[in-house]
Design a protein around this motif. Sequence first.
Motif, PDB file in Angstrom:
ATOM      1  N   LYS A 169     -20.832 -12.394   9.350  1.00 48.48           N
ATOM      2  CA  LYS A 169     -21.474 -13.023   8.196  1.00 48.48           C
ATOM      3  C   LYS A 169     -22.990 -13.011   8.300  1.00 48.48           C
ATOM      4  O   LYS A 169     -23.672 -13.648   7.519  1.00 48.48           O
ATOM      5  CB  LYS A 169     -20.988 -14.456   8.048  1.00 48.48           C
ATOM      6  N   LEU A 170     -23.505 -12.303   9.265  1.00 49.17           N
ATOM      7  CA  LEU A 170     -24.956 -12.252   9.425  1.00 49.17           C
ATOM      8  C   LEU A 170     -25.539 -11.296   8.393  1.00 49.17           C
ATOM      9  O   LEU A 170     -25.068 -10.178   8.243  1.00 49.17           O
ATOM     10  CB  LEU A 170     -25.305 -11.745  10.822  1.00 49.17           C
ATOM     11  N   PHE A 171     -26.515 -11.770   7.683  1.00 45.81           N
ATOM     12  CA  PHE A 171     -27.150 -10.864   6.721  1.00 45.81           C
ATOM     13  C   PHE A 171     -28.667 -11.000   6.735  1.00 45.81           C
ATOM     14  O   PHE A 171     -29.371 -10.268   6.079  1.00 45.81           O
ATOM     15  CB  PHE A 171     -26.649 -11.142   5.318  1.00 45.81           C
ATOM     16  N   GLU A 172     -29.185 -11.939   7.506  1.00 49.87           N
ATOM     17  CA  GLU A 172     -30.619 -12.229   7.441  1.00 49.87           C
ATOM     18  C   GLU A 172     -31.354 -11.429   8.482  1.00 49.87           C
ATOM     19  O   GLU A 172     -31.761 -11.959   9.495  1.00 49.87           O
ATOM     20  CB  GLU A 172     -30.840 -13.726   7.647  1.00 49.87           C
ATOM     21  N   PHE A 173     -31.485 -10.131   8.219  1.00 50.99           N
ATOM     22  CA  PHE A 173     -32.307  -9.373   9.141  1.00 50.99           C
ATOM     23  C   PHE A 173     -33.326  -8.569   8.353  1.00 50.99           C
ATOM     24  O   PHE A 173     -33.049  -8.036   7.304  1.00 50.99           O
ATOM     25  CB  PHE A 173     -31.476  -8.465  10.043  1.00 50.99           C
TER      26      PHE A 173
END
Lengths: 216, 397
Positions: A114-118
């Motif tokens: 669910k990681l999308f903040e890059f």
Amino acid sequence: MGYLDGFKVTFMKLFEERVTTEYPKEKRPKPPRFHGRHVLNRYEDGMEKCIGCELCAGVCPARCIYVRGADNSESDPVSPGERYGYVYEINYLRCIHCDLCVEACPTEAITESKLFEFSFANRSDAIYTKNELVVGDDGLPQRQPWELWHEGDDLTTSGWMRATASAGNPDYQNRVGWSGELGYGTRNPEIGQHDLAKDEKSEMPSEEHDQSEDLH
Amino acid sequence: MTGDPLFLDGVDLADIGIMAAKVLIAFTFLLVATMFMVWFERKLISDMQNRIGPNVAGPWGLLQTFADGVKFFFKEDLRPENADPLVFRLAPYIAAVTAFLSFAVVPIGGSFDGDSSGTVTIFGRETYLQVADPPIGILLLLAMSSIAVYGVMLAGWASGSKYPLIGSVRASAQAISYEAALGMATVVVVILAGTLSTHGIVAAQSGGITRWFVVSSGIVPFIVFLIAATAELNRPPFDLVEAEQELVGGFHTEYSSIRFALFFLAEFMNVITMSAIMVTLFFGGPAGPILFGMTWFWPTIWFLLKVLAFLFVFVWFRATLPRLRYDQLMHLGWKLLIPLILFWLMFISLKELRAAHDWNWFATYGAAFVALAIGTSLLLAGLRAGDRAFQDELEEA
């Protein structure tokens, strides 16, 4: 007083509660099937699940995955099978997060977290190599320096979702399913996925095996 | 009126010092108030739209304007190739300077009740709490608001670009139309007060709410003034000058960096000044009860509270009302506000004349009524004829 009614409306808004979530400070729980960045999963004994079959690269509509397989050495195998993913790269400047690679993977090696903040400062950071994609020993995604993680974010980032049949069983086609063992933490399988005999509403044939058992 | 008692016994160094201090305080006050006005507007309008608004820079986002200002200073100062170099640079200063100047004649404090004539004592010298009290006070305000139009007009013309030009043409047409109503609403106040000096106008309203001109002139001049002032400030619902959907940014489309900031500053400063003028003209200026202690302190507080109430109203307008179409704007100005305030002006003058000359009540108001009836019917007939001509023109075309 038709003209003045509007003034009352706007004035009363002053006392209403705000619905805004102040995003970087507080994060709302993400939907369970969120498509974030990928992770390469490992078995509990530390072996990598990827077998270097390149199906993910073949199905990718954005052509963002580059895989090269290699034979496992007998003394020090990387994966339980014959071959393993020797090179594994995903270019996030191209990836559209469609999840087709997850669908295609026969071993549930690649899933989306669910990681999308890059945010990358250069192109080489945008290409995640195997070192960056593979999960750590605790089964959690590895944090990259350019990714925005707050405390506890990693606990809700496990991605072991697939929309259709795992293990390629055609009876499970178009059924949402996952095995209860992938990624971080466990989640009970959805109806029709785990114990079909106990699931009375299931339209599945009763002689079918439990899906998660198929993976073992 | 005698004018500021500070200069009655000649001018010495201390007088100049007090004067300089007053200028400095008014200048700083206006700048800081503008800064917080921008914050206030953004915060309030976001509250009215169920949003949160600026909340990152400083506590409650109070320093947002400061951060914006710093950003403006460091942006590139662009000038279009077709622009007229001198006028393009001059225009923002016209806008900003006039915004500052109008505030000079507004009395911001001093008790006007009883014997005290709005003076405070600083270092043993009596003086008014306003930067200047010229005998033509109100005319200065009107002049400044007219000259401010030049800032907008020249900015649009000198930009060498079509959207600013359209915006500025709209601005000047709008300002000229509404200035008539604005001026006549002011004349009503001047007739009642018998003086042009702002200090005198405030003094004439001392002694209770019923003496405030909003009440004693009937509410009409105030409403006309409020609407005309909103149009004069180019604020919603009369912000056709910078109608984003049609004109990009209006007259300041081509401006960037600190020159744009000057327009921005002038706009918000004008809002504050206009609110202060309305308080001065209609709401007794700094009048209000002295609650406890510090007699010189309370009038200023009352003044600021009243100004704040008007700032709230302006933001409220913006949050509530959709922008008028251009012909609706002109209709409202010429066909409603100006006739209305003309009749009211006539009525108030007649009332004052009757009181002064002790005319017969029935004769006076009977004549007024007849004149009103004739005037109204003539006006309506004229409007109808105009509409018919317009329709005919449309059909021919």
